[in-house]
Design an enzyme around this catalytic site. Structure first.
Site, PDB file in Angstrom:
ATOM      1  N   LYS A 112       4.300  -4.079  -5.315  1.00 12.50           N
ATOM      2  CA  LYS A 112       3.815  -3.987  -6.697  1.00 12.50           C
ATOM      3  C   LYS A 112       4.702  -4.757  -7.673  1.00 12.50           C
ATOM      4  O   LYS A 112       4.237  -5.197  -8.720  1.00 12.50           O
ATOM      5  CB  LYS A 112       3.763  -2.527  -7.138  1.00 12.50           C
ATOM      6  CG  LYS A 112       3.016  -1.617  -6.216  1.00 12.50           C
ATOM      7  CD  LYS A 112       1.532  -1.859  -6.243  1.00 12.50           C
ATOM      8  CE  LYS A 112       0.835  -0.899  -5.303  1.00 12.50           C
ATOM      9  NZ  LYS A 112      -0.593  -0.916  -5.412  1.00 12.50           N
TER      10      LYS A 112
HETATM   11  C1  PLP Z   1       3.204   0.330   0.133  1.00 13.10           C
HETATM   12  C2  PLP Z   1       1.760   0.088  -0.095  1.00 13.10           C
HETATM   13  N1  PLP Z   1       1.055  -0.564   0.834  1.00 13.10           N
HETATM   14  C3  PLP Z   1      -0.252  -0.799   0.687  1.00 13.10           C
HETATM   15  C4  PLP Z   1      -0.943  -0.347  -0.427  1.00 13.10           C
HETATM   16  C5  PLP Z   1      -2.402  -0.675  -0.548  1.00 13.10           C
HETATM   17  O1  PLP Z   1      -2.582  -1.709  -1.474  1.00 13.10           O
HETATM   18  P1  PLP Z   1      -3.955  -1.831  -2.272  1.00 13.10           P
HETATM   19  O2  PLP Z   1      -4.087  -0.588  -3.072  1.00 13.10           O
HETATM   20  O3  PLP Z   1      -3.772  -3.029  -3.133  1.00 13.10           O
HETATM   21  O4  PLP Z   1      -5.013  -1.955  -1.277  1.00 13.10           O
HETATM   22  C6  PLP Z   1      -0.264   0.360  -1.413  1.00 13.10           C
HETATM   23  C7  PLP Z   1      -0.921   0.876  -2.630  1.00 13.10           C
HETATM   24  O5  PLP Z   1      -1.512   0.216  -3.355  1.00 13.10           O
HETATM   25  C8  PLP Z   1       1.124   0.551  -1.270  1.00 13.10           C
HETATM   26  O6  PLP Z   1       1.816   1.139  -2.224  1.00 13.10           O
HETATM   27  N1  LIG Z   2      -1.101   2.539  -3.766  1.00 11.32           N
HETATM   28  C1  LIG Z   2      -1.114   2.393  -5.169  1.00 11.32           C
HETATM   29  C2  LIG Z   2      -2.357   2.951  -5.784  1.00 11.32           C
HETATM   30  C3  LIG Z   2      -2.704   2.265  -7.075  1.00 11.32           C
HETATM   31  O1  LIG Z   2      -3.055   0.952  -6.778  1.00 11.32           O
HETATM   32  P1  LIG Z   2      -3.232  -0.215  -7.830  1.00 11.32           P
HETATM   33  O2  LIG Z   2      -2.902  -1.432  -7.059  1.00 11.32           O
HETATM   34  O3  LIG Z   2      -4.621  -0.162  -8.311  1.00 11.32           O
HETATM   35  O4  LIG Z   2      -2.270  -0.013  -8.972  1.00 11.32           O
HETATM   36  C4  LIG Z   2       0.166   2.980  -5.736  1.00 11.32           C
HETATM   37  O5  LIG Z   2       1.168   2.926  -5.052  1.00 11.32           O
HETATM   38  O6  LIG Z   2       0.195   3.479  -6.818  1.00 11.32           O
END
Ligand code: PLP
Ligand SMILES: N[C@@H](CCOP(=O)(O)O)C(=O)O
Length: 470
Positions: A112
């Site tokens: 993120k």
């Molecule tokens: C460590 C981790 N891996 C994978 C994901 C999945 O990613 P996305 O929500 O973009 O599919 C998340 C949450 O978003 C996450 O925090």
């Molecule tokens: N896995 C995510 C969930 C939120 O996902 P987002 O990409 O829409 O912000 C988290 O860790 O918060």
């Protein structure tokens, strides 16, 4: 570049307005009016370039003239200077044709940070240019929240309210959100699931009086700038492995569908991606959808990869919009059905279109633990459980060995030390900048799973609604 809503009934916005808007006013998600493309020569020219240069080439067409070129350059340089690895998102080879794309070298140890560090700088710039403030509301299953809090905690232009599911995130994730001690940051533990938190955030955006009076802004992947910043590392990795002259496949641990949708955008921009593989844990709504065509919400099971304990996968709406040839009426119908009955059936042609770009697989808890253990035994490499879900699915993908296969490694193992230790007997340690995390004082508000209670809390603590300039 202008941005349209997937539901077709919200105003068309500029990049800067879409950046601040969060959810579209019709409940949809903003997408660019058309995907910009890069030619094969332009893609080839990215090979070997430093990460910031690739970021500039990929992001600029989406920004257009919304930010001066020099300002964008500085933001990109500054955002990625905080990463602990000079390559920002390095590739590590773990098999003859398999690579891990390590996305966890930012300040909060998850992918993120890659988008959030840039998003915060963009938002601050646009708010300052307008002499405005915003109230950020976000939902997190652990990683978005910590990344947003870290990125915005010094910003005087925003207050940040992060909703996370009480007792359903790891201790490290929770403490990253509850120990920052910044006057503009509010961690809210909601007595519900991540899906409840995300539904509350969307409900606040759809409550227009509340939204307008607090100048709500979003940092979840409903915000298009989040997606764009994540497109960059697909180009960075693929060109390092021979694109555009060679195809590459990606396996992506998936929950809210933002990360893998960024891969789809990269493909639409011209990157030769053979397959985008959706890897889910036991909360496998997306794998079931690709198998059966039926998107159907069931209960959420707590897993060792808690950030993916998600049923309502927000960005799937963006993919549906593309798969139904941008027919926003069709998207409205499918989303209405989801709201009313918790399910919809993907139209047959749309499903075929989706399956031509994506495959999907799931990994259960034993498979995830075995994968962590195996990689540690064979290569001494500690993978976090989210990465392990993707690695387990990578083994199941049919055409795995034919083109380089890049598995996205989305979190540092130290964010989930219990699961990693249980699988390997080795407890991963936090990096030096977080060494005292487990002893810092926590500050958190536990709220019932109730929209009115959450809105009341936010209204009471936000500065915009209390008369500060909006
Ligand atoms: C460590 C981790 N891996 C994978 C994901 C999945 O990613 P996305 O929500 O973009 O599919 C998340 C949450 O978003 C996450 O925090
Ligand atoms: N896995 C995510 C969930 C939120 O996902 P987002 O990409 O829409 O912000 C988290 O860790 O918060």
């Amino acid at each position: 570049m202008r941005y349209v809503s997937t539901r077709g009934e919200a105003p068309v916005l500029s990049f800067s307005d879409a950046l601040l808007a969060g959810l579209a006013r019709d409940g949809g998600l903003y997408v660019p009016e058309a995907f910009p493309t890069l030619s094969a020569d332009e893609i080839a020219a990215l090979a070997g370039k430093p990460y910031p240069a690739v970021a500039k080439a990929v992001i600029s067409p989406f920004v257009g003239d919304a930010l001066p070129e020099r300002v964008l350059d500085l933001m990109i340089a500054d955002a990625y200077a905080s990463f602990r690895h000079p390559a920002v998102t390095p590739l590590t080879q773990i098999g003859p044709n398999r690579f891990l794309l390590e996305l966890f070298h930012g300040p909060t140890l998850a992918f993120k940070d890659v988008a959030m560090q840039l998003l915060a700088r963009m938002m601050d710039h646009v708010l300052a240019a307008r002499g405005a403030r915003a109230t950020i509301v976000g939902a997190t299953s652990g990683d978005t929240g910590s990344a947003a809090i870290e990125a915005f905690r010094h910003s005087d232009a925003v207050d940040v309210f992060i909703l996370y599911p009480h007792k359903r995130v790891s201790e490290v994730q929770r403490r990253q959100m509850t120990t920052v001690n910044a006057h503009n940051v509010h961690a809210i533990a909601v007595e519900g699931t991540f899906d409840d938190c995300q539904a509350h955030v969307k409900a606040m955006f759809n409550h227009h009086a509340f939204r307008d009076s607090l100048a709500l802004a979003g940092v979840n992947s409903i915000n298009w700038a989040r997606i764009v910043a994540q497109v960059v590392y697909y180009f960075y990795a693929a060109t390092a492995l021979g694109a555009p002259h060679r195809e590459v496949s990606f396996v992506v641990p998936t929950g809210n569908f933002g990360d893998i949708f960024a891969g789809y955008v990269a493909k639409r921009m011209g990157l030769p991606i053979r397959d985008l593989s959706i890897a889910t844990n036991v909360n496998d709504i997306l794998a079931r959808t690709l198998e059966t065509g039926r998107y159907e919400v069931k209960g959420v099971y707590p897993s060792s990869s808690p950030s993916m304990d998600i049923q309502v996968s927000s960005n799937f709406e963006r993919l549906l919009f593309e798969a139904v040839d941008r027919d926003s009426g069709a998207v409205r119908q499918l989303m209405a059905s989801l709201g009313q009955s918790g399910a919809f059936t993907v139209p047959r042609e749309a499903l075929a279109a989706i399956c031509s770009d994506f495959s999907a697989g799931r990994a259960d808890e034993p498979e995830t633990a075995q994968t962590i253990a195996r990689l540690y035994q064979s290569a001494g490499y500690l993978a976090d459980p989210h990465t392990a879900v993707a690695l387990a699915v990578a083994d199941k993908v049919e055409h795995a060995a034919k083109v380089p296969q890049v598995v996205l490694s989305t979190a540092h193992p130290a964010k989930f030390p219990d699961a990693v230790e249980a699988a390997t007997g080795h407890r991963p340690g936090l990096p030096p900048h977080m060494a005292d995390l487990l002893t810092r004082k926590e500050s958190v508000s536990v709220l019932p799973n109730d929209l009115v209670a959450i809105e009341t809390f936010i209204r009471t603590h936000a500065r915009v609604g209390r008369g500060a300039a909006a």
